[in-house]
Scaffold this motif. Structure first.
Motif, short mmCIF file in Angstrom:
data_model
loop_
_atom_site.label_atom_id
_atom_site.label_comp_id
_atom_site.label_asym_id
_atom_site.label_seq_id
_atom_site.Cartn_x
_atom_site.Cartn_y
_atom_site.Cartn_z
N GLY A 173 0.59 -1.62 0.14
CA GLY A 173 -0.17 -0.01 0.10
C GLY A 173 0.93 1.33 -0.62
N GLY A 174 2.21 1.45 0.39
CA GLY A 174 3.15 1.85 0.36
C GLY A 174 4.46 2.46 0.53
N ALA A 175 5.12 2.76 0.86
CA ALA A 175 6.80 3.02 1.03
C ALA A 175 7.12 1.85 1.97
CB ALA A 175 7.66 4.04 0.72
N LEU A 176 6.22 2.21 3.55
CA LEU A 176 5.99 1.43 4.58
C LEU A 176 5.40 0.82 4.55
CD1 LEU A 176 7.41 5.03 6.60
CD2 LEU A 176 8.49 3.53 5.22
N ALA A 177 4.03 0.22 3.60
CA ALA A 177 3.81 -0.83 3.82
C ALA A 177 4.45 -1.81 4.03
CB ALA A 177 2.33 -0.85 3.24
N PRO A 178 3.37 -3.31 4.35
CA PRO A 178 3.75 -4.58 4.44
C PRO A 178 4.19 -4.51 2.85
CG PRO A 178 1.79 -4.90 5.34
CD PRO A 178 2.68 -3.49 5.02
N GLN A 179 5.22 -6.01 2.33
CA GLN A 179 5.37 -5.79 1.00
C GLN A 179 4.67 -7.54 0.89
OE1 GLN A 179 6.07 -3.87 -1.85
NE2 GLN A 179 6.30 -2.28 0.51
N ALA A 180 5.00 -8.11 2.03
CA ALA A 180 3.79 -9.55 1.51
C ALA A 180 3.12 -9.66 3.07
CB ALA A 180 4.87 -10.73 1.73
N ASP A 181 1.76 -10.67 2.90
CA ASP A 181 0.76 -10.57 3.92
C ASP A 181 1.48 -10.87 5.02
OD1 ASP A 181 -1.34 -10.78 2.66
OD2 ASP A 181 -1.46 -12.55 2.44
N ASN A 182 1.81 -10.15 6.30
CA ASN A 182 2.17 -10.01 7.75
C ASN A 182 1.19 -10.60 8.97
OD1 ASN A 182 3.33 -8.51 9.80
ND2 ASN A 182 4.56 -9.14 8.87
N ALA A 183 1.87 -11.88 9.17
CA ALA A 183 0.42 -11.95 10.53
C ALA A 183 0.47 -10.89 11.73
CB ALA A 183 1.28 -13.61 11.09
N GLN A 184 1.26 -10.22 11.78
CA GLN A 184 1.71 -9.32 13.18
C GLN A 184 0.45 -8.42 12.42
OE1 GLN A 184 4.69 -6.31 14.52
NE2 GLN A 184 4.85 -7.97 15.82
N VAL A 185 1.05 -7.59 11.87
CA VAL A 185 0.08 -6.73 10.61
C VAL A 185 -1.81 -7.34 10.90
CG1 VAL A 185 -0.68 -5.04 9.05
CG2 VAL A 185 1.60 -5.74 9.76
N ALA A 215 8.88 9.27 1.78
CA ALA A 215 7.53 10.35 1.63
C ALA A 215 6.67 8.69 1.38
CB ALA A 215 7.94 10.76 0.11
N HIS A 216 5.96 9.15 2.10
CA HIS A 216 5.00 7.88 2.14
C HIS A 216 3.32 8.84 2.92
CE1 HIS A 216 6.62 9.73 6.72
NE2 HIS A 216 5.53 8.97 7.09
N CYS A 217 1.87 8.34 2.51
CA CYS A 217 0.74 8.96 3.41
C CYS A 217 1.08 10.47 2.72
CB CYS A 217 0.42 8.79 4.83
SG CYS A 217 1.19 7.39 5.74
N GLU A 218 1.28 10.07 1.68
CA GLU A 218 0.89 11.62 1.25
C GLU A 218 -1.06 12.22 0.50
OE1 GLU A 218 3.19 12.88 -2.15
OE2 GLU A 218 4.52 13.32 -0.98
N GLN A 219 -1.45 13.17 1.29
CA GLN A 219 -2.59 13.79 0.86
C GLN A 219 -2.72 13.31 -0.63
OE1 GLN A 219 -3.18 17.31 2.66
NE2 GLN A 219 -2.55 17.09 4.19
N GLY A 220 -3.59 12.79 -1.03
CA GLY A 220 -4.75 12.36 -2.75
C GLY A 220 -3.89 10.84 -3.20
N SER A 221 -3.34 10.33 -1.56
CA SER A 221 -2.66 9.34 -2.50
C SER A 221 -3.07 7.98 -2.45
CB SER A 221 -0.96 8.52 -2.00
OG SER A 221 -1.17 8.96 -0.57
N GLY A 222 -4.46 7.92 -1.03
CA GLY A 222 -4.97 6.56 -0.90
C GLY A 222 -4.22 5.94 0.08
N GLU A 223 -3.27 6.54 0.62
CA GLU A 223 -1.99 5.83 1.52
C GLU A 223 -2.50 6.31 2.61
OE1 GLU A 223 1.88 5.70 1.38
OE2 GLU A 223 1.70 5.79 -0.62
#
Length: 279
Positions: A79-91, A130-138
């Protein structure tokens, strides 16, 4: 209708409907999760920096729930630069349990506050990309929690920095939306969940503890971190090297989660393995 607050303005959204899937209020005790969650920490680390989560008996009429940054940019796979890149059980566990607890609070008419990391495009937040910018959906709540946007018991606070207590301050007026919410609701217990355990959650909780001790939070006594409803990210040494990042960017998930919990517990936060709620 929910209260939606940004650092510079208040945006009141129209109420659509209550979270209809929440259970109806009654006097039966409720537990989240159903059984106390065992702490999944490296044994050697826990031996040096012990963390001992335990069930917490929560009186719902004096409690408020705070969810930290459970948004696409941190929780949705890729979902973004700081999002998990694969399924993560803890998240995944964090989001599911946060949803359960939030629906319980809403069904009983109790207040919820959700922080949403939201940055102006092109404005950096060092040391992060850059992460969670307005308008990005993040900077939108994950699908499981999107119902909070129209929930009458929810207050949404958009922040542009790691520490939600600071991000809740409106610079022109100096008004702190978080403090106002706590005071307005006359809360005695704050239940905190979210991501990242050792970054945004920890910074918020440590500041809440100082604010409580300094008399800024009214009647608040207990600040409770629900461990199984918290998560952080995983970034291996190999990934850091491949990305050309400095060595301190290495971030082993289990270690970092544990260290965040330890820092909060050592400062006076209550680390809960389970919420036992009496409505």
């Amino acid at each position: 209708m929910p209260h939606s607050i940004a650092s510079s303005e208040t945006d009141t959204r129209a109420s659509k409907a209550d979270a209809t899937s929440a259970s109806s209020p009654d006097s039966s005790p409720l537990s989240f999760p159903a059984s106390p969650a065992p702490l999944d920490s490296p044994l050697a680390l826990d031996a040096r920096l012990p963390v001992r989560p335990a069930p917490y008996e929560c009186s719902l009429p004096s409690a408020g729930l705070i969810l930290v940054d459970e948004i696409n940019g941190f929780c949705q796979v890729q979902g973004g630069a700081l999002a998990p890149q694969a399924d993560n059980a803890q998240v995944t566990r964090m989001v599911a349990l946060s949803d359960d607890v939030a629906r319980c609070f809403s069904a009983h008419g109790r207040p919820l506050l959700a922080f949403i990391d939201s940055h102006s495009p092109g404005v950096p937040e060092p040391p992060y990309p850059a992460h969670c910018e307005q308008g990005s959906g993040e900077d939108e709540l994950v699908a499981e929690l999107a119902w909070l946007e129209s929930d009458p018991h929810a207050t949404l606070v958009r922040k542009d920095c790691i520490n939600g207590y600071i991000g809740a301050i409106d610079p022109p007026s100096g008004v702190n939306a978080l403090q106002e919410w706590v005071g307005r609701q006359r809360l005695k217990t704050l239940i905190v969940a979210g991501i990242c355990t050792d970054i945004c959650v920890m910074d918020l909780v440590l500041t809440l503890l100082s604010a409580r001790n300094h008399g800024l939070l009214g009647e608040v006594s207990d600040i409770v971190v629900l461990e199984p409803a918290c998560a952080t990210y995983d970034l291996s040494a190999e990934s850091v090297a491949a990305l050309g990042l400095p060595a301190p960017a290495i971030h082993p998930q289990r270690d970092a989660h544990h260290i965040g919990l330890y820092c909060m517990a050592s400062r006076g936060a209550i680390i809960a393995s389970q919420l036992r709620i009496q409505a």
